[in-house]
Write a protein that holds these residues in place. Sequence first.
Motif, short mmCIF file in Angstrom:
data_model
loop_
_atom_site.label_atom_id
_atom_site.label_comp_id
_atom_site.label_asym_id
_atom_site.label_seq_id
_atom_site.Cartn_x
_atom_site.Cartn_y
_atom_site.Cartn_z
N PHE A 197 0.88 -1.18 -0.24
CA PHE A 197 0.33 -0.19 -0.37
C PHE A 197 1.05 1.10 0.12
O PHE A 197 0.15 2.48 -0.79
N ILE A 198 2.31 1.05 0.95
CA ILE A 198 2.88 2.62 0.90
C ILE A 198 3.46 2.58 -0.68
O ILE A 198 3.82 3.75 -0.89
N ILE A 199 3.50 1.76 -1.29
CA ILE A 199 4.67 1.91 -2.00
C ILE A 199 3.76 2.63 -3.59
O ILE A 199 4.37 3.31 -3.98
N PHE A 200 2.83 1.51 -3.41
CA PHE A 200 1.64 2.42 -4.68
C PHE A 200 1.25 3.58 -4.27
O PHE A 200 0.80 4.45 -5.01
N TRP A 201 1.02 4.33 -3.24
CA TRP A 201 0.50 5.55 -2.27
C TRP A 201 1.29 6.46 -2.71
O TRP A 201 1.40 8.19 -3.37
N MET A 202 2.84 5.93 -2.31
CA MET A 202 3.98 6.99 -2.74
C MET A 202 4.18 7.00 -4.17
O MET A 202 4.53 8.43 -4.10
N GLY A 203 3.72 6.03 -4.66
CA GLY A 203 4.39 6.10 -6.33
C GLY A 203 3.63 6.89 -6.85
O GLY A 203 3.30 7.80 -8.06
N LEU A 204 2.17 7.47 -6.64
CA LEU A 204 1.11 7.67 -7.29
C LEU A 204 0.94 9.36 -6.86
O LEU A 204 0.68 9.99 -7.58
N VAL A 206 4.14 10.82 -6.26
CA VAL A 206 5.17 11.22 -7.20
C VAL A 206 4.78 11.36 -8.51
O VAL A 206 4.97 12.70 -9.46
N LEU A 207 3.61 10.91 -9.23
CA LEU A 207 3.30 10.78 -10.67
C LEU A 207 1.86 11.61 -10.51
O LEU A 207 2.78 12.36 -11.50
N ILE A 208 1.45 12.27 -9.11
CA ILE A 208 0.65 13.59 -9.74
C ILE A 208 1.98 14.92 -9.38
O ILE A 208 0.79 15.50 -9.81
N GLY A 209 2.98 14.84 -8.70
CA GLY A 209 3.50 15.59 -9.24
C GLY A 209 3.92 16.24 -10.18
O GLY A 209 3.67 17.56 -10.64
N GLU A 224 3.94 17.02 -2.54
CA GLU A 224 4.86 17.42 -1.24
C GLU A 224 4.41 17.16 0.05
O GLU A 224 4.56 16.52 0.95
N ALA A 225 3.39 18.23 0.18
CA ALA A 225 2.38 18.31 0.92
C ALA A 225 1.71 17.16 1.83
O ALA A 225 1.83 16.34 3.46
N HIS A 226 1.56 15.95 0.86
CA HIS A 226 0.59 15.02 1.31
C HIS A 226 1.96 13.86 1.67
O HIS A 226 1.57 12.65 3.26
#
Length: 250
Positions: A197-204, A206-209, A224-226
């Motif tokens: 979950f954390i890997i998916f959440w972090m990757g998402l 970064v993509l949002i950036g 970055e705030a997320h």
Amino acid sequence: MNEIAPQGQRKAREPIFNVPATVAVLVGLMWAVQVAADLALDDYGLGALRIWFGFIPDRFVAPEQWPGGMLPLIWSGFTHAFLHVDYMHLIFNTAWLAIFGTPVGRRYGATGVLTVFLLGALAGALVQAAVIVFVVNQFAVLIGASGGVAALTGAAMRFIFEPVVVRRDEFTGEIVPVGRRTATLTGVFANPRSRAFIIFWMGLNVLIGFSPMITGTNIAIAWEAHIGGFVAGLLLPSLFDAMARGRQRP
């Protein structure tokens, strides 16, 4: 086995839509602010609302250019979380708040939810400010509950994927569930479900950036705030559990 349930958690299972009162109040307050601003303020008034209560990192480096100077930094690290760009932004944040605020509220109570949400909002704002001021050197006004909601998500990662703890009732001898363990930080990443979950959440995030470049819009999502809020939320359960153990000592 004689385990103690974490503070605020009375049952191992609750109805999924039984949202704690504190979470419902936070959601209701965000909607009330959005609707009131939409009905009562023109473009000038809306701009003033965001200037005074949104988080503006530029106040750290050029306070003389903004009404109130650095003074609004005292509250805007928290109040920006109750302002949103539009209703879609609001719907997404409040839905995520209900999903992850609910397990945190059941485990740590109203104080825990508010602490995680507000400190997550502040941590997210400060991380965003650091990136904007020292890395990209651009202007931004941060609004939205995403940092606080990310913190609730991070806090939930410490226990929602952990096994249920049971104990034997001293009077009946029955085995009863009392809650879930709090994983260590190492344990969170050792657990395949929370790690995924954390890997998916972090990757998402970064993509949002890169979303402004992908969509061609001029509204950037504060990824970055997320991440700042998420990390704060991931750390806070250790503090809560230490405080709970301290209160249980004679």
